[in-house]
Design a protein around this motif. Structure first.
Motif, short mmCIF file in Angstrom:
data_model
loop_
_atom_site.label_atom_id
_atom_site.label_comp_id
_atom_site.label_asym_id
_atom_site.label_seq_id
_atom_site.Cartn_x
_atom_site.Cartn_y
_atom_site.Cartn_z
N UNK A 199 0.82 -1.21 0.00
CA UNK A 199 0.00 0.00 0.00
C UNK A 199 0.86 1.27 0.00
N UNK A 200 1.85 1.40 0.90
CA UNK A 200 2.69 2.61 0.83
C UNK A 200 3.41 2.77 -0.51
N UNK A 201 3.63 1.65 -1.20
CA UNK A 201 4.40 1.73 -2.45
C UNK A 201 3.56 2.13 -3.65
N UNK A 202 2.25 2.13 -3.49
CA UNK A 202 1.42 2.49 -4.65
C UNK A 202 0.64 3.78 -4.41
N UNK A 203 1.11 4.56 -3.44
CA UNK A 203 0.49 5.88 -3.24
C UNK A 203 1.55 6.96 -3.48
N UNK A 204 1.10 8.19 -3.74
CA UNK A 204 2.07 9.27 -3.92
C UNK A 204 2.76 9.59 -2.60
N UNK A 205 3.99 10.11 -2.64
CA UNK A 205 4.71 10.38 -1.39
C UNK A 205 4.03 11.44 -0.52
N UNK A 206 3.23 12.29 -1.10
CA UNK A 206 2.60 13.36 -0.32
C UNK A 206 1.23 12.99 0.23
N UNK A 207 0.90 11.73 0.24
CA UNK A 207 -0.43 11.32 0.69
C UNK A 207 -0.61 11.66 2.18
N UNK A 208 -1.73 12.28 2.58
CA UNK A 208 -1.94 12.54 4.01
C UNK A 208 -2.05 11.23 4.79
N UNK A 209 -1.43 11.20 5.96
CA UNK A 209 -1.36 9.95 6.71
C UNK A 209 -2.74 9.43 7.12
N UNK A 210 -3.66 10.36 7.45
CA UNK A 210 -4.98 9.89 7.87
C UNK A 210 -5.68 9.17 6.73
N UNK A 211 -5.40 9.61 5.50
CA UNK A 211 -6.01 8.91 4.37
C UNK A 211 -5.46 7.50 4.24
N UNK A 212 -4.16 7.35 4.49
CA UNK A 212 -3.57 6.00 4.46
C UNK A 212 -4.28 5.12 5.47
N UNK A 213 -4.45 5.67 6.68
CA UNK A 213 -5.10 4.89 7.73
C UNK A 213 -6.50 4.47 7.35
N UNK A 214 -7.28 5.42 6.82
CA UNK A 214 -8.66 5.11 6.44
C UNK A 214 -8.68 4.07 5.31
N UNK A 238 -10.68 10.40 -2.51
CA UNK A 238 -9.90 11.64 -2.42
C UNK A 238 -9.11 11.84 -3.71
N UNK A 239 -9.80 12.04 -4.83
CA UNK A 239 -9.11 12.06 -6.13
C UNK A 239 -8.04 13.15 -6.22
N UNK A 240 -8.24 14.27 -5.55
CA UNK A 240 -7.25 15.35 -5.71
C UNK A 240 -5.92 15.02 -5.06
N UNK A 241 -5.94 14.09 -4.10
CA UNK A 241 -4.69 13.76 -3.42
C UNK A 241 -3.93 12.61 -4.09
N UNK A 242 -4.48 12.03 -5.12
CA UNK A 242 -3.82 10.87 -5.72
C UNK A 242 -3.80 10.94 -7.24
N UNK A 243 -4.16 12.10 -7.79
CA UNK A 243 -4.01 12.24 -9.23
C UNK A 243 -3.67 13.69 -9.58
N UNK A 244 -3.46 13.94 -10.83
CA UNK A 244 -3.04 15.28 -11.25
C UNK A 244 -1.53 15.40 -11.24
N UNK A 245 -1.01 16.63 -11.32
CA UNK A 245 0.45 16.76 -11.40
C UNK A 245 1.06 17.39 -10.16
N UNK A 246 0.26 17.51 -9.08
CA UNK A 246 0.77 18.19 -7.88
C UNK A 246 1.37 17.21 -6.86
N UNK A 247 0.91 15.97 -6.90
CA UNK A 247 1.13 15.10 -5.74
C UNK A 247 2.33 14.18 -5.85
N UNK A 248 2.93 14.06 -7.01
CA UNK A 248 3.92 13.00 -7.20
C UNK A 248 5.31 13.35 -6.72
N UNK A 249 5.54 14.65 -6.49
CA UNK A 249 6.86 15.04 -5.98
C UNK A 249 6.67 15.71 -4.64
#
Lengths: 449, 381
Positions: free
Chosen positions: B138-153, B188-199
């Motif tokens: 799971x941590x390996x398939x999310x963007x590095x900037x993912x909010x931790x609470x979202x990971x938990x949920x 939470x589409x804005x936190x896992x797509x687009x061009x803002x979240x991958x770096x």
């Protein structure tokens, strides 16, 4: 020349403690016939404790098939009738008196007899139980018309006894036995030998049979494999089967007119100091076989091979159908980080242990389960050791949910619990597959009767 | 070693039935079996067993994931410093990424294992090792900037609704790690797509789009080179950027026999053939992307090696595996090229085929049954 059937899928488990090819006489005081060896048999006792018996005296019979009798292998005295939970009959123990008296059933040439006479003689003498049937692996029903009879003359199980050695010098008895079998079926009597290792003239010069050669890893010697390649079993059909050693018993019945329960038993395994063959009778006590012949420590005594055998006590008795006793160490220890360490000496079929790199190495295995029971997770592994056109995991699942139609459709009639032994060994989830398959077969047999 | 064994033996009675910590039985059991393989022996059937167990199986997948994980950590740092125009040494970049990843991994395992132990306790079975792998996937398939609470949920959702409601590891229909990702993607589409979240912490002026993001909007001028995509020095989810590291993992999985080569091979074949078909058609620029490049873009390789090969949610018959893998590869590329809403098709392709896997198996087995019936019929006629 006979056809060679090559088995591709399977696994030869090489273990330490192969029996040396010498046969020595074993002195045994106590013998036992164990009703649990006969699947689906409800024993009804005839003799009582203290009765004198001869070789061939009926000890008990099957309550639901009264013509099937079970005889004493030796002359002596019935010393105990051991029962377990719910008064289940476990052992009828006979102490030999050394007089070797035997009932006379008259020597006759089976070629001169018809099927009825042969069957009657085998039933009366107590030799009949050596004949088993597929499906279900129960004692054959004498009234059935088997479409073929299968005789196994080799065994590919770990440390298994060498049948060439067992039948050495017994050519006449073996051929007589085959002649009797030929009268019992309108189909073929198949004598199945090892394409590479069977060299005994007793087998290769046999007449009145079709000789088939099999090659490949275990379970190449399993009778289900032979049936599947030679004459696949369909619903409603019956075949009979027995081992070469049991053919000898039939042969001697006709040659000598008595129930000669002689057996050559291999005693093998990593904990046996001098693994070799012993000449004795059916149901021999193992006490003398293992006395000062096994390593110290907690050992598991097995009647049969490590894949399918039954656990014995130190003073237990060899099973009716078994031609070997195996001794391996118990594995009741905790292993520190055993699941993550390299495990250089451990046996494994999977590539996660170095064992995969040394397929020729011999292993010392113990009885540790190496993990806990889990749901099925891994797939595609069981098929690698299961040489049938059957989906093993799916069949086991069908049995677990007791779906009889599905079991039938998926081919349960074509297999037996022993065919799942290797699957059970390599299963990551530690599922007790042989027990499950037995339950399935029992369930179907009950539904059908 | 002896002291630890003695300690465990001494504490064990407290956790058994009637003991004062009876309610923590599953937790104690998981700790005990972590340190020691149990002393249980065979009671029926075969008298000896293969040394492999579920723990060994799962640790092997874990090991296979490590090259991609370590590279992913370094790449987080590399992308960050690249975006702000700095070029520190290797270790600075690595530890930047390491400390970005560590909290995500801790949250993933904390939430997941907690739930697993809870369910094992309620259901009275041993703790399943399945989450050992899911918790790292799971941590390996999310963007590095993912909010931790979202990971938990997401982890909680995946463990409960992706797995435990079906009965736990071995019974689940869809891959739990992908369930977590799909949950995040739709919730939470804005936190896992687009061009803002991958770096991580990038300057706004720096484009952070992934190759697939560029391709989706038809911008093929900014595509990284094929070499960069293969090596993985591109923005993306943590574990999926480096095809090379994933291939190292694939070799480990195939040599140990833990993953099935049939699935892995056919996923790549399916994706490649679909790419070739599009090349032939060539109606737009995306269709003209060389077929082989599809295999190194986005999460294709990661999905093929680590996700599609999940034995529980994939097809379980040998023949079925070919259909299953092939369809995953084809559908993944089809979604990429044709569906403007989803830049990456791999996740959805695998989830879709997870659902269809039992159907594929059903028909394979029906074929086997038919063969058997035919033999019987030939006999009665």
């Amino acid at each position: 020349m006979s056809t060679v059937y090559s088995i591709k899928k399977g696994l030869d488990v090489r273990l330490l403690g192969d029996a040396e090819k010498t046969v020595v006489d074993l002195e045994v005081q106590r013998f036992a016939i164990k009703p649990p060896n006969f699947i689906g048999c409800f024993p009804k006792m005839i003799v009582n404790e203290g009765d004198q018996v001869s070789a061939g005296t009926t000890l008990f019979y099957d309550k639901y098939r009264e013509d099937i009798l079970f005889s004493s292998p030796v002359s002596g005295k019935v010393v105990s009738i051991n029962r377990g939970a719910k008064r289940k009959l476990l052992e009828v123990v006979i102490e030999a008196d050394g007089k070797d008296t035997a009932l006379d059933f008259k020597a006759e040439n089976p070629k001169d007899l018809d099927k009825e006479a042969i069957v009657a003689k085998m039933l009366k003498s107590g030799v009949w139980p050596v004949m088993r049937q597929r499906p279900y692996s129960v004692i054959a029903n004498p009234a059935d018309q088997p479409k073929a009879i299968f005789v196994s003359a080799f065994d590919t199980a770990p440390l298994a006894a060498d049948f060439d050695l067992i039948v050495h010098g017994q050519g006449e008895a073996f051929q007589t036995g085959l002649d009797a079998l030929a009268k019992l079926t309108t189909g073929t009597v198949h004598l199945n030998v090892d394409a590479k290792n069977t060299t005994s003239k007793v087998f290769l010069n046999s007449k009145n049979v079709q000789i088939n050669q099999f090659s490949g890893p275990h379970p190449a010697s399993n009778v289900s494999v032979h049936i599947s390649r030679l004459d696949p079993l369909n619903k409603g059909e019956v075949v009979w089967y027995l081992s070469a050693q049991e053919v000898l018993t039939i042969g001697r019945l006709f040659l000598q007119g008595k129930f000669d329960a002689s057996r050559v038993i291999a005693c093998a395994g990593s904990e046996v100091k001098n693994p070799k063959y012993f000449k004795t009778l059916i149901g021999a006590g193992i006490a003398n076989m293992i006395k000062s012949n096994v390593a110290d420590g907690d050992n598991r005594y097995i009647s049969g091979n490590v894949l399918t055998g039954d656990q014995l006590e130190k003073n237990g008795f060899v099973g009716f159908y078994d031609s070997m006793v195996t001794v391996i160490p118990e594995g009741n220890y905790h292993e520190f980080f055993g699941w993550i360490l390299p495990g250089l000496k451990k046996f494994s079929f999977s590539g996660t242990f170095p064992a995969k790199l040394f397929p020729k190495r011999k292993y010392k295995v113990d009885t540790n389960l190496h993990g806990g029971h889990r749901a099925f997770v891994m797939t595609g592994k069981l098929e690698q050791v299961f040489p049938f056109d059957i989906y093993p995991m799916q069949l086991v699942k069908a049995i677990m949910v007791e779906d009889i139609d599905l079991m039938e459709q998926m081919g349960i009639y074509e297999i037996d619990e022993e065919d799942f032994a290797l699957c059970e060994v390599i299963d990551t989830s530690k599922t007790e597959m042989q027990a499950i398959v037995r339950q399935g077969l029992d369930l179907i047999r009950k539904e059908m009767s | 070693m002896k002291a630890l064994r003695n300690l465990l033996d001494k504490q064990k009675p407290h956790f058994e039935k009637g003991g004062k910590f009876e309610k923590l039985h599953a937790a104690f059991d998981s700790v005990e079996t972590l340190f020691y393989v149990p002393d249980k022996v065979t009671t029926k059937g075969s008298h000896f067993r293969d040394a492999i167990d579920m723990k060994r199986t799962m640790i092997t997948v874990f090991i296979a994931l490590i090259p991609a994980l370590l590279f992913g950590m370094w790449n987080i740092g590399y992308q960050h410093f690249l975006s702000i125009g700095e070029q520190p040494d290797f270790w600075t970049m690595f530890f930047y990424g390491f400390f970005k990843m560590l909290p995500i991994i801790i949250v993933s395992y904390g939430v997941g294992l907690g739930l697993e132990i809870l369910f094992a306790q309620i259901r009275n079975h041993e703790v399943n090792e399945g989450f050992f792998v899911s918790g790292l996937l799971i941590p390996m398939i999310v963007p590095p900037e993912i909010p931790l609470w979202q990971v938990g949920v997401a982890v909680a959702f995946a463990v409960i609704f992706g797995k435990e409601v079906f009965g736990g590891t071995g019974m689940n229909i869809v891959n739990p790690a992908l369930t977590a990702r799909a949950f995040l993607f739709f919730a939470y589409p804005t936190d896992i797509s687009g061009d803002k979240v991958w770096i991580a912490e990038k300057l706004d002026s720096f484009s952070g789009a992934t190759p697939l993001g560029n391709a989706m909007i038809g911008d093929f001028s900014n595509m990284p080179s094929a070499m960069d995509m293969f090596m993985g020095t591109i923005p993306g989810s943590v574990g999926e950027t480096s095809t090379l590291m994933i291939l190292i993992g694939a070799v480990i999985l195939l040599l140990t026999g833990i993953a099935n080569w049939r699935i892995m091979l056919t996923v790549f074949a399916g994706g490649y053939i679909m790419g070739l078909l599009f090349n032939l058609w060539g109606a737009n620029a995306y269709m003209e992307v060389p077929a082989w490049q599809h295999l190194i873009m986005g999460g294709f390789a990661f999905g093929a090696v680590f996700m599609a090969t999940d034995p529980v949610t994939g097809t379980q018959t040998t023949k079925g595996m070919y259909y299953y893998g092939f369809l995953i590869g084809m559908i993944a590329v089809l979604i990429r090229v044709f569906n403007p809403a989803y830049p990456e098709g791999m996740m959805l392709a695998i989830l879709l085929l997870n659902v269809f896997a039992p159907l594929i198996d059903h028909y394979v087995i029906a074929g086997n049954i038919k063969r058997r019936l035919k033999r019987l019929k030939a006999l009665t006629n």
